[in-house]
Scaffold this motif. Structure first.
Motif, PDB file in Angstrom:
ATOM      1  N   PHE A  48       0.833  -1.199   0.000  1.00  0.00           N
ATOM      2  CA  PHE A  48       0.000   0.000   0.000  1.00  0.00           C
ATOM      3  C   PHE A  48       0.871   1.254   0.000  1.00  0.00           C
ATOM      4  O   PHE A  48       0.589   2.214  -0.719  1.00  0.00           O
ATOM      5  CB  PHE A  48      -0.946  -0.006   1.206  1.00  0.00           C
ATOM      6  CG  PHE A  48      -2.066  -0.997   1.080  1.00  0.00           C
ATOM      7  CD1 PHE A  48      -3.234  -0.659   0.418  1.00  0.00           C
ATOM      8  CD2 PHE A  48      -1.950  -2.273   1.613  1.00  0.00           C
ATOM      9  CE1 PHE A  48      -4.277  -1.572   0.282  1.00  0.00           C
ATOM     10  CE2 PHE A  48      -2.977  -3.192   1.497  1.00  0.00           C
ATOM     11  CZ  PHE A  48      -4.147  -2.847   0.831  1.00  0.00           C
ATOM     12  N   ASP A  49       1.932   1.234   0.788  1.00  0.00           N
ATOM     13  CA  ASP A  49       2.833   2.388   0.859  1.00  0.00           C
ATOM     14  C   ASP A  49       3.488   2.667  -0.489  1.00  0.00           C
ATOM     15  O   ASP A  49       3.536   3.818  -0.940  1.00  0.00           O
ATOM     16  CB  ASP A  49       3.912   2.163   1.921  1.00  0.00           C
ATOM     17  CG  ASP A  49       3.344   2.095   3.328  1.00  0.00           C
ATOM     18  OD1 ASP A  49       2.236   2.624   3.547  1.00  0.00           O
ATOM     19  OD2 ASP A  49       4.016   1.499   4.199  1.00  0.00           O
ATOM     20  N   VAL A  50       3.989   1.628  -1.142  1.00  0.00           N
ATOM     21  CA  VAL A  50       4.659   1.777  -2.441  1.00  0.00           C
ATOM     22  C   VAL A  50       3.697   2.331  -3.489  1.00  0.00           C
ATOM     23  O   VAL A  50       4.076   3.119  -4.354  1.00  0.00           O
ATOM     24  CB  VAL A  50       5.261   0.423  -2.901  1.00  0.00           C
ATOM     25  CG1 VAL A  50       5.656   0.449  -4.357  1.00  0.00           C
ATOM     26  CG2 VAL A  50       6.443   0.051  -2.034  1.00  0.00           C
ATOM     27  N   SER A  51       2.425   1.940  -3.396  1.00  0.00           N
ATOM     28  CA  SER A  51       1.448   2.400  -4.385  1.00  0.00           C
ATOM     29  C   SER A  51       0.960   3.819  -4.110  1.00  0.00           C
ATOM     30  O   SER A  51       0.205   4.380  -4.906  1.00  0.00           O
ATOM     31  CB  SER A  51       0.243   1.450  -4.415  1.00  0.00           C
ATOM     32  OG  SER A  51      -0.526   1.580  -3.236  1.00  0.00           O
ATOM     33  N   GLY A  52       1.378   4.388  -2.976  1.00  0.00           N
ATOM     34  CA  GLY A  52       0.954   5.746  -2.646  1.00  0.00           C
ATOM     35  C   GLY A  52      -0.319   5.799  -1.828  1.00  0.00           C
ATOM     36  O   GLY A  52      -0.872   6.870  -1.611  1.00  0.00           O
ATOM     37  N   ASN A  53      -0.797   4.647  -1.385  1.00  0.00           N
ATOM     38  CA  ASN A  53      -2.001   4.589  -0.562  1.00  0.00           C
ATOM     39  C   ASN A  53      -1.608   4.462   0.907  1.00  0.00           C
ATOM     40  O   ASN A  53      -0.534   3.969   1.228  1.00  0.00           O
ATOM     41  CB  ASN A  53      -2.852   3.366  -0.954  1.00  0.00           C
ATOM     42  CG  ASN A  53      -3.423   3.510  -2.334  1.00  0.00           C
ATOM     43  OD1 ASN A  53      -4.240   4.375  -2.586  1.00  0.00           O
ATOM     44  ND2 ASN A  53      -2.992   2.655  -3.243  1.00  0.00           N
ATOM     45  N   ASN A  54      -2.470   4.895   1.786  1.00  0.00           N
ATOM     46  CA  ASN A  54      -2.259   4.658   3.210  1.00  0.00           C
ATOM     47  C   ASN A  54      -2.462   3.184   3.500  1.00  0.00           C
ATOM     48  O   ASN A  54      -3.276   2.530   2.858  1.00  0.00           O
ATOM     49  CB  ASN A  54      -3.225   5.480   4.054  1.00  0.00           C
ATOM     50  CG  ASN A  54      -2.946   6.956   3.970  1.00  0.00           C
ATOM     51  OD1 ASN A  54      -1.799   7.370   3.823  1.00  0.00           O
ATOM     52  ND2 ASN A  54      -3.999   7.750   4.055  1.00  0.00           N
ATOM     53  N   SER A  55      -1.753   2.673   4.472  1.00  0.00           N
ATOM     54  CA  SER A  55      -1.918   1.278   4.863  1.00  0.00           C
ATOM     55  C   SER A  55      -3.219   1.112   5.634  1.00  0.00           C
ATOM     56  O   SER A  55      -3.481   1.870   6.564  1.00  0.00           O
ATOM     57  CB  SER A  55      -0.762   0.832   5.754  1.00  0.00           C
ATOM     58  OG  SER A  55       0.459   0.948   5.077  1.00  0.00           O
ATOM     59  N   PRO A  56      -4.043   0.134   5.273  1.00  0.00           N
ATOM     60  CA  PRO A  56      -5.251  -0.112   6.069  1.00  0.00           C
ATOM     61  C   PRO A  56      -4.870  -0.671   7.439  1.00  0.00           C
ATOM     62  O   PRO A  56      -3.781  -1.212   7.626  1.00  0.00           O
ATOM     63  CB  PRO A  56      -6.034  -1.134   5.250  1.00  0.00           C
ATOM     64  CG  PRO A  56      -5.113  -1.666   4.228  1.00  0.00           C
ATOM     65  CD  PRO A  56      -3.957  -0.742   4.116  1.00  0.00           C
ATOM     66  N   ALA A  57      -5.771  -0.570   8.378  1.00  0.00           N
ATOM     67  CA  ALA A  57      -5.490  -0.954   9.759  1.00  0.00           C
ATOM     68  C   ALA A  57      -5.118  -2.427   9.892  1.00  0.00           C
ATOM     69  O   ALA A  57      -4.333  -2.787  10.754  1.00  0.00           O
ATOM     70  CB  ALA A  57      -6.706  -0.646  10.630  1.00  0.00           C
ATOM     71  N   HIS A  58      -5.639  -3.275   9.055  1.00  0.00           N
ATOM     72  CA  HIS A  58      -5.424  -4.711   9.217  1.00  0.00           C
ATOM     73  C   HIS A  58      -4.511  -5.318   8.139  1.00  0.00           C
ATOM     74  O   HIS A  58      -4.648  -6.482   7.804  1.00  0.00           O
ATOM     75  CB  HIS A  58      -6.769  -5.436   9.266  1.00  0.00           C
ATOM     76  CG  HIS A  58      -7.612  -5.211   8.046  1.00  0.00           C
ATOM     77  ND1 HIS A  58      -8.295  -4.036   7.843  1.00  0.00           N
ATOM     78  CD2 HIS A  58      -7.875  -5.987   6.992  1.00  0.00           C
ATOM     79  CE1 HIS A  58      -8.942  -4.115   6.693  1.00  0.00           C
ATOM     80  NE2 HIS A  58      -8.713  -5.293   6.162  1.00  0.00           N
ATOM     81  N   CYS A  59      -3.560  -4.564   7.630  1.00  0.00           N
ATOM     82  CA  CYS A  59      -2.653  -5.110   6.622  1.00  0.00           C
ATOM     83  C   CYS A  59      -1.527  -5.912   7.288  1.00  0.00           C
ATOM     84  O   CYS A  59      -1.250  -5.746   8.472  1.00  0.00           O
ATOM     85  CB  CYS A  59      -2.076  -4.004   5.740  1.00  0.00           C
ATOM     86  SG  CYS A  59      -1.083  -2.782   6.614  1.00  0.00           S
ATOM     87  N   ALA A  60      -0.898  -6.771   6.505  1.00  0.00           N
ATOM     88  CA  ALA A  60       0.209  -7.599   7.012  1.00  0.00           C
ATOM     89  C   ALA A  60       1.525  -6.845   6.842  1.00  0.00           C
ATOM     90  O   ALA A  60       1.734  -6.162   5.838  1.00  0.00           O
ATOM     91  CB  ALA A  60       0.265  -8.915   6.247  1.00  0.00           C
ATOM     92  N   HIS A  61       2.398  -6.977   7.811  1.00  0.00           N
ATOM     93  CA  HIS A  61       3.710  -6.336   7.718  1.00  0.00           C
ATOM     94  C   HIS A  61       4.628  -7.211   6.888  1.00  0.00           C
ATOM     95  O   HIS A  61       4.532  -8.436   6.908  1.00  0.00           O
ATOM     96  CB  HIS A  61       4.282  -6.086   9.114  1.00  0.00           C
ATOM     97  CG  HIS A  61       3.438  -5.133   9.896  1.00  0.00           C
ATOM     98  ND1 HIS A  61       3.461  -3.772   9.659  1.00  0.00           N
ATOM     99  CD2 HIS A  61       2.519  -5.330  10.852  1.00  0.00           C
ATOM    100  CE1 HIS A  61       2.604  -3.184  10.456  1.00  0.00           C
ATOM    101  NE2 HIS A  61       2.005  -4.110  11.200  1.00  0.00           N
TER     102      HIS A  61
END
Length: 178
Positions: A158-171
Motif C-alpha cells: 500500500f505504501d509503495v502504491s501511494g495509498n495509506n496502509s489499512p489498519a489490518h494489513c500484514a507487515h
C-alpha cells in the motif's frame, strides 16, 4: 483464431465497463471501510457525461426516465455533501456515498451498455442481466479482496502504491520484492 462470438463481445464489453467503475470503490470499502471521494467523483463524471449527451440530443426516449434518475444520483450526492455542515459532519452521508457507488455502478453498467454497446439491446434479457451480474460479482469479490488484503498484500504494498496502509494489513516487504 476464429471469430469472437458477438454475444460474448457484447456481454463482456458491458461487464468490463461496469467493473472498471465498481472494483476500486468495493476494494477500498473492504480495506478501509470507506469509499474514497475520487471514486464517487469518477462515477459522477461518467454519469454526468452521459446525462449531458442525452440532454444535448434532446430527443424523447433517448434515455429512459429511470436512466435520468440514475444519472442524477451522483450530482444529488454532491449537492447533499455541499449543503451539509462540515463542522458537525453528516454520518449518514458516508453510507449514502457507498450505496450510490456500489448500487449506481451496476445501474450505470446497464445504462451505458444500452447506449455504447451496439449488440447489447439485441441480447436476451438473461444475457443482459448477466453483464450486470458480472459487475456485481466483481464488486463483491473486490470488497472481499479488500477485507482480506492481508492474505496477499502487505502494508508496504500500500505504501509503495501511494495509498495509506489499512489498519489490518500484514507487515512485510512489498510484493514486487518477493
Amino acid at each position: 483464431m476464429r471469430e469472437i462470438d458477438p454475444t460474448l463481445r457484447a456481454i463482456a464489453a458491458a461487464a468490463v465497463g461496469g467493473t472498471l467503475v465498481v472494483w476500486w470503490p468495493a476494494f477500498t470499502l473492504g480495506a478501509y471501510n470507506a469509499v474514497f471521494f475520487d471514486n464517487v467523483l469518477t462515477l459522477w463524471a461518467v454519469a454526468t457525461a452521459v446525462l449531458l449527451s442525452g440532454a444535448i440530443l434532446r430527443r424523447r426516449g433517448s434515455v429512459p426516465w429511470g436512466g435520468w434518475v440514475a444519472l442524477l444520483l451522483p450530482s444529488i450526492w454532491i449537492v447533499l455533501a455541499a449543503a451539509t455542515p462540515k463542522s458537525h459532519g453528516f454520518p449518514y452521508l458516508h453510507y449514502a456515498e457507498a450505496l450510490l457507488t456500489l448500487v449506481g455502478a451496476p445501474m450505470l453498467t446497464w445504462l451505458l451498455s444500452r447506449i455504447l454497446v451496439p449488440d447489447y439491446a439485441a441480447l436476451p434479457v438473461f444475457q443482459r442481466l448477466g453483464a450486470v451480474a458480472a459487475t456485481i460479482i466483481v464488486g463483491v469479490l473486490a470488497f472481499l479482496l479488500g477485507k482480506f488484503n492481508y492474505l496477499f498484500l502487505t502494508c508496504a504494498d500500500f505504501d509503495v502504491s501511494g495509498n495509506n496502509s489499512p489498519a489490518h494489513c500484514a507487515h512485510g516487504q512489498p510484493f514486487h520484492r518477493r
